[in-house]
Design an enzyme around this catalytic site. Structure first.
Site, PDB file in Angstrom:
ATOM      1  N   ASN A   1      37.515  26.704  44.921  1.00 53.23           N
ATOM      2  CA  ASN A   1      36.429  26.652  43.490  1.00 53.23           C
ATOM      3  C   ASN A   1      35.493  25.795  43.004  1.00 53.23           C
ATOM      4  OD1 ASN A   1      38.761  25.710  42.882  1.00 53.23           O
ATOM      5  ND2 ASN A   1      38.634  27.361  40.898  1.00 53.23           N
ATOM      6  N   ILE A   2      34.429  25.912  42.563  1.00 55.00           N
ATOM      7  CA  ILE A   2      33.895  24.582  41.897  1.00 55.00           C
ATOM      8  C   ILE A   2      33.383  25.512  40.382  1.00 55.00           C
ATOM      9  CG2 ILE A   2      31.874  22.852  41.880  1.00 55.00           C
ATOM     10  CD1 ILE A   2      31.394  23.049  44.874  1.00 55.00           C
TER      11      ILE A   2
ATOM     12  N   CYS B   1      33.849  30.670  42.202  1.00 54.56           N
ATOM     13  CA  CYS B   1      35.896  31.048  43.505  1.00 54.56           C
ATOM     14  C   CYS B   1      35.703  30.848  44.494  1.00 54.56           C
ATOM     15  CB  CYS B   1      35.785  32.862  43.333  1.00 54.56           C
ATOM     16  SG  CYS B   1      35.650  33.696  41.918  1.00 54.56           S
TER      17      CYS B   1
ATOM     18  N   GLU C   1      36.926  31.880  47.022  1.00 50.71           N
ATOM     19  CA  GLU C   1      36.437  33.085  48.208  1.00 50.71           C
ATOM     20  C   GLU C   1      34.398  33.118  48.710  1.00 50.71           C
ATOM     21  OE1 GLU C   1      37.965  34.058  45.118  1.00 50.71           O
ATOM     22  OE2 GLU C   1      40.142  35.051  45.471  1.00 50.71           O
TER      23      GLU C   1
ATOM     24  N   CYS D   1      39.315  38.192  42.715  1.00 44.71           N
ATOM     25  CA  CYS D   1      38.333  38.628  41.793  1.00 44.71           C
ATOM     26  C   CYS D   1      37.066  39.910  42.119  1.00 44.71           C
ATOM     27  CB  CYS D   1      37.461  37.897  40.310  1.00 44.71           C
ATOM     28  SG  CYS D   1      36.157  37.186  41.276  1.00 44.71           S
TER      29      CYS D   1
HETATM   30  N1  THU Z   1      38.649  31.299  40.976  1.00 47.21           N
HETATM   31  C1  THU Z   1      39.001  31.883  42.440  1.00 47.21           C
HETATM   32  O1  THU Z   1      38.620  30.753  42.591  1.00 47.21           O
HETATM   33  N2  THU Z   1      38.518  32.597  43.084  1.00 47.21           N
HETATM   34  C2  THU Z   1      39.782  33.819  42.814  1.00 47.21           C
HETATM   35  O2  THU Z   1      40.024  34.338  42.983  1.00 47.21           O
HETATM   36  C3  THU Z   1      40.484  34.461  41.217  1.00 47.21           C
HETATM   37  C4  THU Z   1      39.375  32.971  40.083  1.00 47.21           C
HETATM   38  C5  THU Z   1      38.607  30.606  40.138  1.00 47.21           C
HETATM   39  C6  THU Z   1      37.328  30.879  39.207  1.00 47.21           C
HETATM   40  C7  THU Z   1      37.376  29.924  38.308  1.00 47.21           C
HETATM   41  O3  THU Z   1      37.472  28.538  38.427  1.00 47.21           O
HETATM   42  C8  THU Z   1      39.118  29.404  38.433  1.00 47.21           C
HETATM   43  O4  THU Z   1      39.955  30.216  39.579  1.00 47.21           O
HETATM   44  C9  THU Z   1      39.748  30.341  36.914  1.00 47.21           C
HETATM   45  O5  THU Z   1      39.311  31.683  37.043  1.00 47.21           O
END
Ligand code: THU
Length: 160
Positions: free
Chosen positions: A60-61, A71, A73, A111
Site C-alpha cells: 500500500n502507498i 491499497c 491489492e 477492503c
Molecule cells: N489497506 C490495504 O492496503 N489493503 C487492505 O485490504 C486494507 C487496507 C491499506 C490502506 C491504508 O494504507 C492502510 O491499509 C490502512 O487502511
C-alpha cells in the site's frame, strides 16, 4: 429467505500449507517493507503467483491527501498488468505488519474496493484467483476465488 454461504480453508499455521502457498505468503509479508504508510502505520503486503510461475509483489502507498492512498491489492494488480499477455494470476497472498493492532494474530481481508477490483480481474482473465490471507507466524485462511468475497456484486454485465 435466501442464505449465502462461502467455504474457505483454515490452517493454524503456515507449515500446513503447500510449499508454493507458504512461499507466497512469506513473500506477501516481506512486501510489507515496500509499504509507504506513514499516516496509518498499517503496512500491507501482497504477492501474486502468476500462471507463468513468476511472483510479483507490491504494497500500500498512502498520501497526505488521504483518499489518494492505494491499497496493496490494487497496487499489486497494476504491477501484474505490466506483464501483458503473461498477467494471468493463479493465487494472491495478502499479509500485513502493524504494531498497533490489539490482536497481532488477526487476519486482515481485502477492503470493498479491492474485492471489486479482484473480482473483475477474475472476469477479465477468465480464471479464479485464489486468495491466501494471514501471517507467516499465525493462522491462515484460503479463499477459493475473489467472487466469494463479494456476493451480490455489481458487474460489467449490467453495463451492456
Ligand atoms: N489497506 C490495504 O492496503 N489493503 C487492505 O485490504 C486494507 C487496507 C491499506 C490502506 C491504508 O494504507 C492502510 O491499509 C490502512 O487502511
Amino acid at each position: 429467505m435466501a442464505i449465502i454461504t462461502i467455504e474457505y480453508e483454515q490452517y493454524s499455521n503456515i507449515n500446513e500449507l503447500s510449499p508454493d502457498d507458504a512461499e507466497l505468503l512469506r513473500r506477501a509479508y516481506e512486501a510489507t517493507t515496500l509499504s509507504f504508510a506513514p499516516y496509518s502505520k498499517f503496512n500491507v503486503g501482497a504477492a501474486a503467483k502468476l500462471k507463468s510461475g513468476d511472483i510479483i509483489c507490491n504494497a500500500n502507498i498512502e498520501n497526505a491527501s488521504y483518499p489518494i492512498g492505494i491499497c496493496a491489492e490494487r497496487n499489486l494488480l497494476a504491477a501484474v498488468n505490466s506483464k501483458g499477455s503473461k498477467r494471468t494470476i493463479n493465487t494472491i497472498a495478502i499479509s500485513y505488519k502493524n504494531d498497533l493492532m490489539p490482536n497481532q494474530n488477526d487476519i486482515i481481508s481485502p477492503c470493498g474496493l479491492c474485492r471489486q477490483s479482484l473480482m473483475e480481474w477474475e472476469t477479465m482473465q477468465k480464471q479464479n484467483v485464489r486468495i491466501i490471507l494471514g501471517l507467516p507466524t499465525s493462522q491462515v485462511i484460503i479463499i477459493r476465488c475473489a467472487k466469494d468475497l463479494l456476493p451480490l456484486s455489481f458487474s460489467g454485465e449490467f453495463l451492456q
